[in-house]
Design a protein around this motif. Structure first.
Motif, PDB file in Angstrom:
ATOM      1  N   ASP A 150      34.974  31.771  53.111  1.00  0.00           N
ATOM      2  CA  ASP A 150      36.290  31.207  52.811  1.00  0.00           C
ATOM      3  C   ASP A 150      36.360  29.735  53.196  1.00  0.00           C
ATOM      4  OD1 ASP A 150      36.869  33.710  51.979  1.00  0.00           O
ATOM      5  OD2 ASP A 150      38.245  34.219  53.617  1.00  0.00           O
ATOM      6  N   GLU A 179      34.180  29.938  39.820  1.00  0.00           N
ATOM      7  CA  GLU A 179      34.315  31.293  40.366  1.00  0.00           C
ATOM      8  C   GLU A 179      33.004  32.054  40.267  1.00  0.00           C
ATOM      9  OE1 GLU A 179      37.550  33.470  38.778  1.00  0.00           O
ATOM     10  OE2 GLU A 179      39.041  31.911  39.174  1.00  0.00           O
ATOM     11  N   GLN A 183      30.929  33.552  43.319  1.00  0.00           N
ATOM     12  CA  GLN A 183      30.629  34.989  43.339  1.00  0.00           C
ATOM     13  C   GLN A 183      29.141  35.230  43.540  1.00  0.00           C
ATOM     14  OE1 GLN A 183      32.254  36.510  39.699  1.00  0.00           O
ATOM     15  NE2 GLN A 183      34.370  36.418  40.411  1.00  0.00           N
ATOM     16  N   ALA A 315      41.053  29.664  42.166  1.00  0.00           N
ATOM     17  CA  ALA A 315      41.555  30.944  42.659  1.00  0.00           C
ATOM     18  C   ALA A 315      41.395  31.021  44.180  1.00  0.00           C
ATOM     19  CB  ALA A 315      40.811  32.091  41.989  1.00  0.00           C
ATOM     20  N   LYS A 316      42.055  31.998  44.772  1.00  0.00           N
ATOM     21  CA  LYS A 316      41.957  32.180  46.215  1.00  0.00           C
ATOM     22  C   LYS A 316      40.580  32.746  46.576  1.00  0.00           C
ATOM     23  CE  LYS A 316      46.905  32.931  46.913  1.00  0.00           C
ATOM     24  NZ  LYS A 316      47.942  33.863  47.439  1.00  0.00           N
ATOM     25  N   THR A 318      39.736  35.069  48.637  1.00  0.00           N
ATOM     26  CA  THR A 318      39.693  36.540  48.679  1.00  0.00           C
ATOM     27  C   THR A 318      39.564  37.118  47.288  1.00  0.00           C
ATOM     28  OG1 THR A 318      42.125  36.515  48.710  1.00  0.00           O
ATOM     29  CG2 THR A 318      40.988  36.688  50.829  1.00  0.00           C
ATOM     30  N   THR A 319      40.234  36.500  46.311  1.00  0.00           N
ATOM     31  CA  THR A 319      40.123  36.968  44.922  1.00  0.00           C
ATOM     32  C   THR A 319      38.709  36.784  44.400  1.00  0.00           C
ATOM     33  OG1 THR A 319      42.437  36.348  44.556  1.00  0.00           O
ATOM     34  CG2 THR A 319      41.070  36.712  42.610  1.00  0.00           C
ATOM     35  N   TRP A 322      36.467  39.397  46.045  1.00  0.00           N
ATOM     36  CA  TRP A 322      36.718  40.718  45.477  1.00  0.00           C
ATOM     37  C   TRP A 322      36.138  40.812  44.070  1.00  0.00           C
ATOM     38  CZ3 TRP A 322      39.450  42.426  41.192  1.00  0.00           C
ATOM     39  CH2 TRP A 322      39.682  43.798  41.114  1.00  0.00           C
ATOM     40  N   GLY A 323      36.289  39.752  43.270  1.00  0.00           N
ATOM     41  CA  GLY A 323      35.719  39.765  41.924  1.00  0.00           C
ATOM     42  C   GLY A 323      34.206  39.845  41.948  1.00  0.00           C
ATOM     43  N   GLN A 326      33.289  43.415  42.816  1.00  0.00           N
ATOM     44  CA  GLN A 326      33.513  44.297  41.669  1.00  0.00           C
ATOM     45  C   GLN A 326      32.428  44.108  40.615  1.00  0.00           C
ATOM     46  OE1 GLN A 326      35.756  46.557  43.111  1.00  0.00           O
ATOM     47  NE2 GLN A 326      36.412  46.686  40.980  1.00  0.00           N
TER      48      GLN A 326
END
Length: 406
Positions: A150, A179, A183, A315-316, A318-319, A322-323, A326
């Motif tokens: 983060d 993103e 990720q 984006a945040k 945490t998002t 999480w992405g 996933q």
């Protein structure tokens, strides 16, 4: 002739520790020894080793035999590079100068490069004030992986989205590229966390994804997005997008992010002379279409204005984490399902396939000399006489054999 032994040097990791113990920056060491800061960084990374008188001076400096006074420099304004990793430039940065024969060959001369000034989104809080020799602070070992990720994301993502927008001219693709890069960084976090430049790792990944030629096959990327509102911004972005992708990337890294020429060449996987030629051609193409941007300082300022004019929100963290998780689960399940289908198909093939050799049937062949079969017709006189004779004889005579009932 007896060869004079070279001055012993500590290990690369110990060189950096000794320099930091004397509160010296890499720029201070470079100025004292007479080389560039990139050369000192290369010594501390173990990629190259000084030789001759440069080696002797470097050894004396590390051991404290030669005192160097750290330079006090005025902090530079918030930079694009400040939001994307270490800032590797100085206020009076000039192009690479020739180094000793053992180092990298000198690159073509370029005009001096101003400090980057593409800042972060004002809504995201105050900008970090970093000096020319500032570097991304090492993450504390007490941080958890989530907290460390983060922190890196909050430090790099806002300005990295702006850079990617200048690289592609697409807002959604810029956000998606950043993103996806983070990720992937979260998926390979142990490797990224141990990298000497995590921000550079993420930046290179985001640029690679943004410049992928496969995006043109995606339906939502076939139509162009609305251009910037200001005519001057539209003109500059149009000129940038007409450059070849590798030229555009080189120009952005050098004139926007603030990397020096060797670092720009390393990130674009090119030699230093090749990166210099790409930069010169990109500047020439921009100056041809927009003569007012012939000066590097003016070009840098306009790049900052175009990037700052767009409201690009990342984006945040945490998002993003999480992405990424996933996406990793999705691909893991897909790989498991494909493996199961492959094993099932292999098992079915082994069960149903013949286990011995069966010779194929020979193709049919025509047999000559056999009279064709015809339908029965009326009996001839001889056949009628024979039938009458057989009927007239005794049933049990020696001429005929009749099976007896049991």
């Amino acid at each position: 002739m007896t060869r004079t032994p070279e001055t012993p040097l500590p290990s690369p990791k110990e060189r950096r520790r000794l320099r930091e113990a004397q509160s010296l920056s890499q720029t201070d060491v470079a100025a004292a020894v007479g080389v560039t800061r990139a050369t000192v960084r290369s010594w501390e990374n173990g990629r190259t080793t000084p030789r001759g008188t440069t080696r002797d001076a470097y050894a004396r400096l590390l051991t404290g035999a030669e005192e160097v006074t750290p330079r006090q420099e005025t902090p530079a304004p918030a930079l694009v590079g400040a939001a994307t990793g270490p800032v590797r430039t100085s206020p009076d940065r000039a192009e690479p100068t020739p180094e000793p024969p053992s180092e990298t060959p000198p690159a073509p001369e370029l005009a001096p490069q101003p400090e980057p000034a593409l800042g972060r989104d004002p809504a995201l809080g105050p900008k970090p004030e970093l000096g020319p020799d500032a570097e991304l602070e090492p993450l504390s070992p007490s941080l958890t992986p989530d907290q460390a990720f983060d922190a890196l994301y909050a430090f790099c993502a806002p300005a990295l989205v702006r850079q990617t927008y200048l690289l592609t001219g697409r807002r959604e693709l810029a956000r998606e590229s950043v993103e996806r890069a983070f990720q992937l960084a979260w998926h390979r976090w142990p490797e990224v966390a141990m990298d000497r430049d995590p921000a550079g790792w993420v930046r290179a990944t985001a640029y690679e994804f943004a410049l992928s030629p496969w995006h043109r096959l995606r339906p939502r990327h076939r139509n162009p997005e609305p251009p910037p509102a200001a005519p001057a911004d539209r003109a500059l972005l149009d000129v940038l997008l007409q450059l070849p992708p590798v030229y555009r990337r080189t120009l952005l890294l050098y004139d926007g992010v603030g990397l020096n020429l060797p670092e720009t060449a390393a990130e674009t996987e090119a030699s230093t002379p090749a990166a210099a030629n790409r930069l010169l051609h990109a500047r020439e193409a921009v100056a041809t279409r927009l003569p007012e941007l012939a000066e590097p300082k003016e070009l840098h300022r306009r790049l900052a204005e175009v990037a700052s004019a767009e409201r690009l929100r990342a984006a945040k963290p945490t998002t993003v984490r999480w992405g990424g998780e996933q996406r990793a689960r999705h691909w893991t399940r897909a790989a498991i399902a494909f493996t199961v289908v492959l094993i099932g198909a292999t098992t079915l093939t082994l069960r149903t396939a013949p286990d011995h050799y069966e010779p194929p049937l020979a193709p049919g062949a025509t047999v000559h000399g056999v009279p064709p079969r015809v339908a029965p017709g009326p009996l001839s006189a001889e056949e009628l006489a024979l039938r009458a004779k057989l009927k007239g004889e005794m049933v049990s005579g020696p001429e005929r054999l009749v099976p007896k009932a049991g």
